[in-house]
Design a protein around this motif. Structure first.
Motif, short mmCIF file in Angstrom:
data_model
loop_
_atom_site.label_atom_id
_atom_site.label_comp_id
_atom_site.label_asym_id
_atom_site.label_seq_id
_atom_site.Cartn_x
_atom_site.Cartn_y
_atom_site.Cartn_z
N GLU A 55 -16.94 0.06 -7.52
CA GLU A 55 -17.15 1.49 -7.27
C GLU A 55 -15.89 2.33 -7.43
OE1 GLU A 55 -16.98 -0.51 -3.13
OE2 GLU A 55 -17.69 -0.96 -5.16
N PHE A 56 -14.72 1.68 -7.53
CA PHE A 56 -13.47 2.43 -7.65
C PHE A 56 -12.87 2.34 -9.07
CE2 PHE A 56 -13.43 1.07 -3.09
CZ PHE A 56 -13.64 2.33 -2.56
N GLN A 57 -13.52 1.63 -9.97
CA GLN A 57 -12.89 1.35 -11.26
C GLN A 57 -12.82 2.56 -12.17
OE1 GLN A 57 -14.42 -2.22 -13.11
NE2 GLN A 57 -14.20 -3.41 -11.22
N GLN A 58 -13.70 3.56 -11.98
CA GLN A 58 -13.59 4.78 -12.77
C GLN A 58 -12.67 5.79 -12.09
OE1 GLN A 58 -14.73 5.17 -15.87
NE2 GLN A 58 -15.35 3.03 -15.68
N ALA A 59 -12.77 5.89 -10.76
CA ALA A 59 -11.97 6.87 -10.02
C ALA A 59 -10.50 6.51 -10.01
CB ALA A 59 -12.49 7.00 -8.59
N ILE A 60 -10.14 5.27 -10.34
CA ILE A 60 -8.74 4.83 -10.24
C ILE A 60 -7.83 5.64 -11.15
CG2 ILE A 60 -8.75 3.08 -12.06
CD1 ILE A 60 -7.34 2.57 -8.54
N PHE A 61 -8.40 6.27 -12.19
CA PHE A 61 -7.59 7.06 -13.11
C PHE A 61 -7.49 8.53 -12.69
CE2 PHE A 61 -9.03 3.51 -15.79
CZ PHE A 61 -7.81 3.09 -16.29
N GLU A 62 -8.19 8.90 -11.60
CA GLU A 62 -8.14 10.27 -11.14
C GLU A 62 -6.84 10.55 -10.40
OE1 GLU A 62 -10.31 12.51 -11.99
OE2 GLU A 62 -11.49 11.01 -13.07
N LEU A 63 -6.42 11.82 -10.42
CA LEU A 63 -5.16 12.22 -9.81
C LEU A 63 -5.17 11.95 -8.31
CD1 LEU A 63 -2.42 13.54 -10.45
CD2 LEU A 63 -3.49 15.76 -10.00
N PHE A 64 -4.11 11.31 -7.82
CA PHE A 64 -3.88 10.99 -6.41
C PHE A 64 -4.83 9.93 -5.88
CE2 PHE A 64 -2.87 15.77 -6.21
CZ PHE A 64 -1.65 15.56 -6.82
N ASP A 65 -5.62 9.30 -6.73
CA ASP A 65 -6.57 8.29 -6.27
C ASP A 65 -5.95 6.91 -6.48
OD1 ASP A 65 -8.79 6.48 -5.99
OD2 ASP A 65 -10.11 8.20 -6.28
N GLN A 66 -5.86 6.14 -5.39
CA GLN A 66 -5.28 4.80 -5.48
C GLN A 66 -6.33 3.72 -5.31
OE1 GLN A 66 -2.35 5.79 -2.33
NE2 GLN A 66 -0.84 4.96 -3.73
N GLY A 67 -7.60 4.10 -5.29
CA GLY A 67 -8.65 3.11 -5.11
C GLY A 67 -8.85 2.78 -3.65
N GLY A 68 -10.01 2.22 -3.35
CA GLY A 68 -10.35 1.93 -1.97
C GLY A 68 -9.47 0.89 -1.33
N SER A 69 -8.77 0.06 -2.13
CA SER A 69 -7.94 -0.99 -1.56
C SER A 69 -6.47 -0.75 -1.85
CB SER A 69 -8.36 -2.35 -2.12
OG SER A 69 -8.26 -2.36 -3.53
N GLY A 70 -6.13 0.50 -2.20
CA GLY A 70 -4.74 0.80 -2.55
C GLY A 70 -3.81 0.68 -1.37
N PRO A 71 -2.54 0.39 -1.61
CA PRO A 71 -1.56 0.28 -0.54
C PRO A 71 -1.09 1.65 -0.11
CG PRO A 71 -0.49 -0.11 -2.63
CD PRO A 71 -1.95 0.11 -2.93
N ALA A 72 -0.23 1.69 0.89
CA ALA A 72 0.27 2.97 1.40
C ALA A 72 1.30 3.56 0.46
CB ALA A 72 0.86 2.77 2.79
N GLU A 73 2.03 2.72 -0.30
CA GLU A 73 3.08 3.28 -1.14
C GLU A 73 2.52 3.77 -2.47
OE1 GLU A 73 2.96 -1.16 -2.11
OE2 GLU A 73 2.94 0.08 -0.30
N GLY A 74 3.29 4.64 -3.13
CA GLY A 74 2.86 5.18 -4.41
C GLY A 74 2.16 6.51 -4.24
N LEU A 75 2.19 7.33 -5.30
CA LEU A 75 1.62 8.67 -5.23
C LEU A 75 0.23 8.76 -5.81
CD1 LEU A 75 4.74 10.76 -6.26
CD2 LEU A 75 3.95 10.21 -3.96
N GLY A 76 -0.21 7.70 -6.50
CA GLY A 76 -1.54 7.77 -7.11
C GLY A 76 -1.57 8.64 -8.34
#
Length: 655
Positions: A452-473
């Motif tokens: 469910e996150f594989q398309q949204a992962i390319f959206e601005l500021f989106d790190q996916g549902g399992s993204g870590p705390a670091e990074g800006l997305g």
């Protein structure tokens, strides 16, 4: 008995009762009392040819309200209203029965007390063996209750029809079992744009966009409605004019009393405004999360910088300690620079100000630059990096800096989501489907991405549902945008959580082995600039100006530092510079005006603009003002050395 009706008898029929006909009827219906007299559900009686009542059963007394002695011998017109009697209705009915053999009809009739009832009437002509009408048999049934029920149902249906047709906020219509439109209300006209005569009979799949049609969504919804009893969905729908709206759809199957499917009821609501409001709320939430993450990410490199500077200041006599701390400071500053660069790049892309400087560049050079940037991170995590170049000397038509940025972002993403001692594999092959495209794959055995996150992962500021705390997305958003600007694409594939990910970059490729003439190559310049060369550096940030002046002195220049435009002109008059580096946004007079004044005094000096902006319009303005070069902050030492190497060769050729 002679049953022939003579002309005399016919002439006298209205004057006196027809005794002969009555006698005939009595002889023919001698068993009337035994057969129908006690029937209560039907009013059954006989009449003479002129309509006088001859007998009267129990059902007639119950329904009509007359006792036998009150009605026998009376005309049947007592059951009709005055208006009907004046209009000749009673006689007309008998004439129809005479002509056709019988009359059947329904209508309002009157009881003795004046109350009306809805009666179903059958009047049959009774004929002699010779065919002469000798009288009539009337059977009347009281259908008032059925009539009331049917009228209530009709009125209910009418009210429902008016209700449905008058609803403006919902498109409510019927489909036949195959999905063709059968009805159309005012809400459907308003939401979908079709008039009733334009849409009735057409298949409802016309409301779905091409992607939904390719996926078979309309037919799947009908199948789901049949299986589950209802089908509910939200998605994009099409209006008549081709515009899209976000619709909430409910489809319900309709069955008759025997269980046979008769069609579907379909209700659609336009939720475009609500979706836009939700999108704005989601954008606000993501913005807040981004700002919080940005603050966290910027504090991370700042945390070791402050104590590191203190250590250097307190250990001037310990070169080894100073060198170690300086190396750490450089890594942290590089990290901050990358964050700022990404932010600036996203801003330029979203405003259409980013430019590509394409060249025919060997992929190996760009790959080497990207790997060099990510190698420290991979080494720290003891990850294994495997390269598989399945094409000899590929040359791509790309901006080398932007291509290196895309590759390093993909590699950084893989390293970030892959555990210690994990595996990352980079492969380069021709694309099997597109002959002129190069396929670059970055595959890892790390955390993976849920479907469910594989398309949204390319959206601005989106790190996916399992993204870590670091990074800006924003890294993958940059990769997608830059890939599209190069005429390529980027995609992701993952089996889900814990099954790793594979990002695939497709880019236009030149003929393998084609000459890379015109390739942009950035090599570090050797610090071998003549001490005779002089430079003026001006920036209203004292720290930035002082550090850059120190850098030029270490590179062998004679450097003067200024903190505003007027001071820069004054320093140039004293130093007679070969090179002038000016920040554009300075007080008193800005960099543009300072450049014009210094250019008049020293036409041969190389003028360099320093700016936080680097669009085509920004570069054009600096060029119009007389600058030779436009460098975008922050400028790395290696970039400055590369520029100095070019300047040194130019100045030597001029000498």
């Amino acid at each position: 008995m002679d049953t022939t009706v003579t002309s005399e008898k016919a002439a006298s029929r209205d004057a006196e009762p027809d005794v002969g006909a009555a006698s005939w009827l009595q002889s023919r219906l001698i068993a009337f009392d035994e057969i129908v007299a006690v029937v209560e559900e039907y009013a059954i009686f006989t009449m003479t040819p002129s309509g006088e009542i001859l007998d009267w059963n129990t059902g007639a007394e119950r329904i009509m309200g007359y006792r036998p002695e009150e009605v026998i011998g009376q005309s049947n017109d007592c059951f009709f209203s005055e208006v009907e009697r004046v209009g000749g209705v009673p006689q007309g009915i008998l004439e129809i029965a005479t002509r056709d053999g019988s009359f059947t009809g329904e209508g309002w009739r009157s009881r003795k007390d004046g109350e009306r009832f809805w009666g179903h009437v059958t009047i049959t002509a009774l004929r002699s063996p010779e065919g002469e009408v000798q009288g009539f048999l009337q059977i009347t049934r009281d259908l008032t209750q059925r009539r009331v029920t049917m009228e209530a149902l009709r009125q209910s249906e009418e009210r429902f029809r008016l209700l449905v047709e008058g609803v403006r906020d919902y498109a409510i219509f019927m489909l036949d079992p195959e999905g063709h439109v059968m009805s159309w209300n005012i809400g459907a006209r308003r939401i979908k744009g079709y008039e009733q005569d334009e849409i009735v009979g057409r298949h409802f799949s016309i409301f779905y966009p091409p992607q939904a049609l390719e996926a078979g969504v309309p037919f799947k919804l009908l199948a789901l409605a049949l299986k589950e009893g209802r089908a509910e969905q939200e998605g994009w729908r099409m209006r008549k004019d081709g515009t899209r709206f976000w619709g909430h759809v409910l489809i319900t199957p309709l069955f008759d009393h025997s269980g046979e499917l008769r069609g579907y009821a379909k209700i659609t609501r336009d939720l475009t405004d609500r979706r836009q409001a939700e999108s704005l709320r989601e954008a606000g939430r993501r913005k807040d999360a981004f700002l919080a993450t940005l603050a966290h990410e910027l504090r991370n490199p700042l945390a070791p910088i402050l104590p590191g500077v203190d250590i250097i200041l307190r250990s001037p006599g310990d070169p080894e300690k100073v060198a170690g701390v300086a190396s750490m400071l450089k890594r942290q500053v590089d990290q901050m620079a990358r964050l700022i660069d990404d932010l600036v790049d996203i801003s330029r892309i979203t405003t259409g100000k980013i430019e590509l400087r394409k060249a025919h560049v060997p992929l190996s050079e760009v790959m080497e630059r990207a790997l060099e940037a990510i190698k420290p991170m991979i080494d720290r995590q003891e990850q294994q990096l495997e390269l598989d170049i399945g094409i000899e000397n590929p040359v791509v038509d790309a901006d080398p800096h932007r291509l290196a940025q895309m590759l390093s972002n993909l590699l950084s993403n893989a390293a970030k989501y892959t555990p210690s001692k994990g595996h990352i594999r980079v492969s380069v092959t021709p694309d099997a489907d597109e002959d002129e495209m190069l396929k670059i794959s970055v595959k890892d055995d790390g955390r993976g991405i849920a479907a469910e996150f594989q398309q949204a992962i390319f959206e601005l500021f989106d790190q996916g549902g399992s993204g870590p705390a670091e990074g800006l997305g924003i890294g993958l958003t940059l990769v997608r945008s830059l890939a599209e600007m190069h005429g390529g694409t980027v995609s992701v594939a993952s089996g889900g959580e814990g099954q790793g990910s594979e990002f695939t970059l497709l880019l236009p490729i030149l003929v393998p082995g084609e000459s890379a003439a015109g390739t942009v190559q950035t090599t570090a310049a050797q610090a071998n600039v003549s001490a005779a060369l002089r430079v003026v550096v001006a920036d209203d940030s004292r720290s930035a100006a002082d550090i850059m002046g120190m850098f030029f002195r270490m590179e062998g220049f004679e450097a003067a530092v200024a903190y505003d435009g007027e001071d820069a002109v004054a320093q140039a008059k004293v130093l007679h510079p070969d090179l002038v580096v000016l920040d554009l946004g300075m007080p008193k007079i800005d960099g543009f005006e300072a450049c014009k004044r210094i250019r008049k005094l020293f036409p041969q000096a190389v003028m360099v603009a320093l700016s936080g902006w680097g669009s085509r319009e920004d570069r054009r303005r600096s060029s119009d003002a007389g600058f030779d070069e436009h460098l975008v902050k922050p400028v790395s030492p290696d970039d400055l050395r590369a520029f100095l190497a070019s300047y040194f060769k130019k100045s030597r050729r001029a000498g």
